[in-house]
Design a protein around this motif. Structure first.
Motif, PDB file in Angstrom:
ATOM      1  N   SER A  16     -13.458 -14.028   8.018  1.00  0.00           N
ATOM      2  CA  SER A  16     -14.885 -14.321   7.899  1.00  0.00           C
ATOM      3  C   SER A  16     -15.528 -13.532   6.758  1.00  0.00           C
ATOM      4  N   LEU A  17     -14.770 -12.638   6.144  1.00  0.00           N
ATOM      5  CA  LEU A  17     -15.227 -11.814   5.028  1.00  0.00           C
ATOM      6  C   LEU A  17     -16.398 -10.900   5.381  1.00  0.00           C
ATOM      7  N   ASP A  18     -16.528 -10.506   6.652  1.00  0.00           N
ATOM      8  CA  ASP A  18     -17.563  -9.541   6.990  1.00  0.00           C
ATOM      9  C   ASP A  18     -17.124  -8.164   6.502  1.00  0.00           C
ATOM     10  N   VAL A  19     -18.074  -7.287   6.273  1.00  0.00           N
ATOM     11  CA  VAL A  19     -17.821  -5.991   5.643  1.00  0.00           C
ATOM     12  C   VAL A  19     -16.801  -5.153   6.408  1.00  0.00           C
ATOM     13  N   SER A  20     -16.913  -5.096   7.734  1.00  0.00           N
ATOM     14  CA  SER A  20     -15.994  -4.249   8.500  1.00  0.00           C
ATOM     15  C   SER A  20     -14.559  -4.787   8.454  1.00  0.00           C
ATOM     16  N   THR A  21     -14.414  -6.088   8.512  1.00  0.00           N
ATOM     17  CA  THR A  21     -13.075  -6.675   8.454  1.00  0.00           C
ATOM     18  C   THR A  21     -12.440  -6.436   7.090  1.00  0.00           C
ATOM     19  N   VAL A  22     -13.197  -6.655   6.036  1.00  0.00           N
ATOM     20  CA  VAL A  22     -12.684  -6.451   4.684  1.00  0.00           C
ATOM     21  C   VAL A  22     -12.301  -4.982   4.490  1.00  0.00           C
ATOM     22  N   GLY A  23     -13.144  -4.079   4.968  1.00  0.00           N
ATOM     23  CA  GLY A  23     -12.843  -2.652   4.850  1.00  0.00           C
ATOM     24  C   GLY A  23     -11.572  -2.276   5.580  1.00  0.00           C
ATOM     25  N   THR A  24     -11.406  -2.783   6.787  1.00  0.00           N
ATOM     26  CA  THR A  24     -10.200  -2.510   7.569  1.00  0.00           C
ATOM     27  C   THR A  24      -8.965  -3.063   6.873  1.00  0.00           C
ATOM     28  N   MET A  25      -9.084  -4.258   6.344  1.00  0.00           N
ATOM     29  CA  MET A  25      -7.944  -4.869   5.661  1.00  0.00           C
ATOM     30  C   MET A  25      -7.550  -4.052   4.434  1.00  0.00           C
ATOM     31  N   ARG A  26      -8.526  -3.668   3.617  1.00  0.00           N
ATOM     32  CA  ARG A  26      -8.231  -2.958   2.369  1.00  0.00           C
ATOM     33  C   ARG A  26      -7.764  -1.526   2.597  1.00  0.00           C
ATOM     34  N   CYS A  27      -8.289  -0.873   3.627  1.00  0.00           N
ATOM     35  CA  CYS A  27      -7.977   0.541   3.838  1.00  0.00           C
ATOM     36  C   CYS A  27      -6.780   0.780   4.749  1.00  0.00           C
ATOM     37  N   MET A  28      -6.524  -0.133   5.664  1.00  0.00           N
ATOM     38  CA  MET A  28      -5.476   0.119   6.655  1.00  0.00           C
ATOM     39  C   MET A  28      -4.382  -0.940   6.672  1.00  0.00           C
ATOM     40  N   VAL A  29      -4.769  -2.187   6.822  1.00  0.00           N
ATOM     41  CA  VAL A  29      -3.787  -3.250   7.060  1.00  0.00           C
ATOM     42  C   VAL A  29      -2.952  -3.534   5.813  1.00  0.00           C
ATOM     43  N   ILE A  30      -3.598  -3.789   4.697  1.00  0.00           N
ATOM     44  CA  ILE A  30      -2.858  -4.149   3.485  1.00  0.00           C
ATOM     45  C   ILE A  30      -1.939  -3.020   3.023  1.00  0.00           C
ATOM     46  N   PRO A  31      -2.404  -1.751   2.985  1.00  0.00           N
ATOM     47  CA  PRO A  31      -1.472  -0.684   2.596  1.00  0.00           C
ATOM     48  C   PRO A  31      -0.252  -0.586   3.517  1.00  0.00           C
ATOM     49  N   GLU A  32      -0.465  -0.769   4.809  1.00  0.00           N
ATOM     50  CA  GLU A  32       0.666  -0.723   5.740  1.00  0.00           C
ATOM     51  C   GLU A  32       1.636  -1.869   5.474  1.00  0.00           C
ATOM     52  N   LEU A  33       1.113  -3.052   5.218  1.00  0.00           N
ATOM     53  CA  LEU A  33       1.989  -4.183   4.919  1.00  0.00           C
ATOM     54  C   LEU A  33       2.710  -3.991   3.592  1.00  0.00           C
ATOM     55  N   GLN A  34       2.078  -3.330   2.629  1.00  0.00           N
ATOM     56  CA  GLN A  34       2.761  -3.024   1.375  1.00  0.00           C
ATOM     57  C   GLN A  34       3.936  -2.079   1.631  1.00  0.00           C
ATOM     58  N   ARG A  35       3.731  -1.104   2.512  1.00  0.00           N
ATOM     59  CA  ARG A  35       4.832  -0.198   2.860  1.00  0.00           C
ATOM     60  C   ARG A  35       5.958  -0.970   3.549  1.00  0.00           C
ATOM     61  N   ARG A  36       5.590  -1.878   4.449  1.00  0.00           N
ATOM     62  CA  ARG A  36       6.613  -2.674   5.155  1.00  0.00           C
ATOM     63  C   ARG A  36       7.400  -3.538   4.179  1.00  0.00           C
ATOM     64  N   ALA A  37       6.722  -4.158   3.238  1.00  0.00           N
ATOM     65  CA  ALA A  37       7.409  -5.000   2.252  1.00  0.00           C
ATOM     66  C   ALA A  37       8.382  -4.153   1.432  1.00  0.00           C
ATOM     67  N   ALA A  38       7.960  -2.942   1.051  1.00  0.00           N
ATOM     68  CA  ALA A  38       8.849  -2.046   0.301  1.00  0.00           C
ATOM     69  C   ALA A  38      10.053  -1.654   1.148  1.00  0.00           C
ATOM     70  N   GLU A  39       9.842  -1.396   2.438  1.00  0.00           N
ATOM     71  CA  GLU A  39      10.953  -1.061   3.341  1.00  0.00           C
ATOM     72  C   GLU A  39      11.931  -2.230   3.444  1.00  0.00           C
ATOM     73  N   ILE A  40      11.402  -3.430   3.565  1.00  0.00           N
ATOM     74  CA  ILE A  40      12.263  -4.616   3.657  1.00  0.00           C
ATOM     75  C   ILE A  40      13.104  -4.728   2.393  1.00  0.00           C
ATOM     76  N   ARG A  41      12.492  -4.524   1.237  1.00  0.00           N
ATOM     77  CA  ARG A  41      13.228  -4.585  -0.038  1.00  0.00           C
ATOM     78  C   ARG A  41      14.321  -3.519  -0.096  1.00  0.00           C
ATOM     79  N   ARG A  42      13.995  -2.295   0.362  1.00  0.00           N
ATOM     80  CA  ARG A  42      14.994  -1.211   0.354  1.00  0.00           C
ATOM     81  C   ARG A  42      16.176  -1.553   1.251  1.00  0.00           C
ATOM     82  N   VAL A  43      15.904  -2.058   2.431  1.00  0.00           N
ATOM     83  CA  VAL A  43      16.979  -2.408   3.370  1.00  0.00           C
ATOM     84  C   VAL A  43      17.819  -3.539   2.798  1.00  0.00           C
TER      85      VAL A  43
END
Length: 84
Positions: A16-43
């Motif tokens: 819905s692009l509300d401020v709290s959702t966007v903030g959560t995605m940018r600060c917590m969710v997306i960085p964690e998924l970037q780490r997971r993608a890097a882990e998958i590549r390493r494995v």
């Protein structure tokens, strides 16, 4: 691909692009998924004959992350584009 990753992709597309959702995605969710993608590549790199399933999961996740970052990037208001 784990269910939580597929859930992220679905939720991101329906955001819905509300401020709290966007903030959560940018600060917590997306960085964690970037780490997971890097882990998958390493494995996947550790498997001598390669692992196409892991490579495909990493590619799908990285594509979803790029799309999420694009959606979560604030766009300037139309009047800002033509401000003198």
């Amino acid at each position: 691909m784990p269910k939580y990753m597929l859930d992220y992709i679905r939720l991101c597309r329906e955001c819905s692009l509300d401020v709290s959702t966007v903030g959560t995605m940018r600060c917590m969710v997306i960085p964690e998924l970037q780490r997971r993608a890097a882990e998958i590549r390493r494995v996947a790199a550790l498997v001598p004959e390669g692992c196409p399933e892991l490579e495909q999961d990493a590619e799908v996740l990285e594509s979803a992350i790029r799309a999420g970052l694009k959606r979560c990037t604030p766009q300037p208001a139309q009047q800002d584009l033509f401000a003198a």
